[in-house]
Design a protein around this motif. Structure first.
Motif, PDB file in Angstrom:
ATOM      1  N   CYS A  82      12.709  53.021  64.812  1.00 11.91           N
ATOM      2  CA  CYS A  82      13.501  51.974  64.146  1.00 11.91           C
ATOM      3  C   CYS A  82      14.461  51.298  65.112  1.00 11.91           C
ATOM      4  O   CYS A  82      14.673  50.092  65.040  1.00 11.91           O
ATOM      5  CB  CYS A  82      14.254  52.592  62.985  1.00 11.91           C
ATOM      6  N   THR A  83      15.045  52.071  66.027  1.00 15.41           N
ATOM      7  CA  THR A  83      15.990  51.474  66.967  1.00 15.41           C
ATOM      8  C   THR A  83      15.301  50.738  68.107  1.00 15.41           C
ATOM      9  O   THR A  83      15.874  49.805  68.657  1.00 15.41           O
ATOM     10  CB  THR A  83      16.924  52.539  67.544  1.00 15.41           C
ATOM     11  N   SER A  84      14.081  51.150  68.451  1.00 11.91           N
ATOM     12  CA  SER A  84      13.412  50.474  69.562  1.00 11.91           C
ATOM     13  C   SER A  84      12.570  49.290  69.099  1.00 11.91           C
ATOM     14  O   SER A  84      12.475  48.292  69.798  1.00 11.91           O
ATOM     15  CB  SER A  84      12.542  51.467  70.337  1.00 11.91           C
ATOM     16  N   LEU A  85      11.947  49.402  67.949  1.00 11.82           N
ATOM     17  CA  LEU A  85      11.111  48.326  67.420  1.00 11.82           C
ATOM     18  C   LEU A  85      11.736  47.854  66.120  1.00 11.82           C
ATOM     19  O   LEU A  85      12.131  48.643  65.293  1.00 11.82           O
ATOM     20  CB  LEU A  85       9.689  48.820  67.167  1.00 11.82           C
ATOM     21  N   ARG A  86      11.819  46.588  65.923  1.00 15.18           N
ATOM     22  CA  ARG A  86      12.460  46.039  64.731  1.00 15.18           C
ATOM     23  C   ARG A  86      11.451  45.724  63.628  1.00 15.18           C
ATOM     24  O   ARG A  86      11.619  44.792  62.881  1.00 15.18           O
ATOM     25  CB  ARG A  86      13.245  44.772  65.095  1.00 15.18           C
ATOM     26  N   ASN A  87      10.399  46.504  63.563  1.00 13.25           N
ATOM     27  CA  ASN A  87       9.392  46.316  62.537  1.00 13.25           C
ATOM     28  C   ASN A  87       9.731  47.205  61.346  1.00 13.25           C
ATOM     29  O   ASN A  87      10.007  48.384  61.516  1.00 13.25           O
ATOM     30  CB  ASN A  87       8.021  46.701  63.098  1.00 13.25           C
ATOM     31  N   PRO A  88       9.713  46.693  60.119  1.00 14.32           N
ATOM     32  CA  PRO A  88      10.083  47.534  58.977  1.00 14.32           C
ATOM     33  C   PRO A  88       9.036  48.573  58.595  1.00 14.32           C
ATOM     34  O   PRO A  88       9.346  49.535  57.916  1.00 14.32           O
ATOM     35  CB  PRO A  88      10.298  46.517  57.853  1.00 14.32           C
ATOM     36  N   PRO A  91       8.440  52.417  61.432  1.00 13.54           N
ATOM     37  CA  PRO A  91       9.143  53.693  61.251  1.00 13.54           C
ATOM     38  C   PRO A  91       8.564  54.530  60.117  1.00 13.54           C
ATOM     39  O   PRO A  91       8.448  55.747  60.232  1.00 13.54           O
ATOM     40  CB  PRO A  91      10.585  53.272  60.941  1.00 13.54           C
TER      41      PRO A  91
END
Length: 108
Positions: A82-88, A91
């Motif tokens: 979640c912190t590295s990729l902003r894809n919902p 995660p």
């Protein structure tokens, strides 16, 4: 007769309490403003409530602290993704993948 009266009084008390607590933020409108410090602190309330709900499930297994808990490993993976990729969705997929792998694959 007396029980019916107490029932209606109780319902009236519950209803008025609900209206007063919810209306206390709406009725005064702009005349009553919360201090800026309290407004900033209230921004963190949803995150704090969510953490309070999730943390015991991640950290405890059978009522005791378990550092090798599969849920904790899945939670750590979810935080990293979640912190590295902003894809919902990633995660969720990564966390469930790790949890299923540890539980079904390794039997933890």
């Amino acid at each position: 007769m007396s029980e019916g009266l107490w029932l209606w009084l109780t319902l009236a008390a519950i209803g008025s309490t609900t209206i007063l607590t919810r209306g206390s933020f709406i009725i005064p409108g702009e005349r009553a403003r919360l201090p800026a410090t309290l407004q900033r602190a209230l921004r963190y309330a949803p995150a704090a409530a969510l953490a309070a709900l999730i943390a015991p499930d991640l950290l405890l297994a059978g009522g005791e602290f378990a550092p090798l808990n599969p849920k904790l490993a899945a939670g750590i993976v979810v935080i990293l993704v979640c912190t590295s990729l902003r894809n919902p969705w990633l995660p969720f997929i990564a966390g469930m993948g790790v949890l299923l792998l540890l539980r079904k694959g390794f039997g933890l």
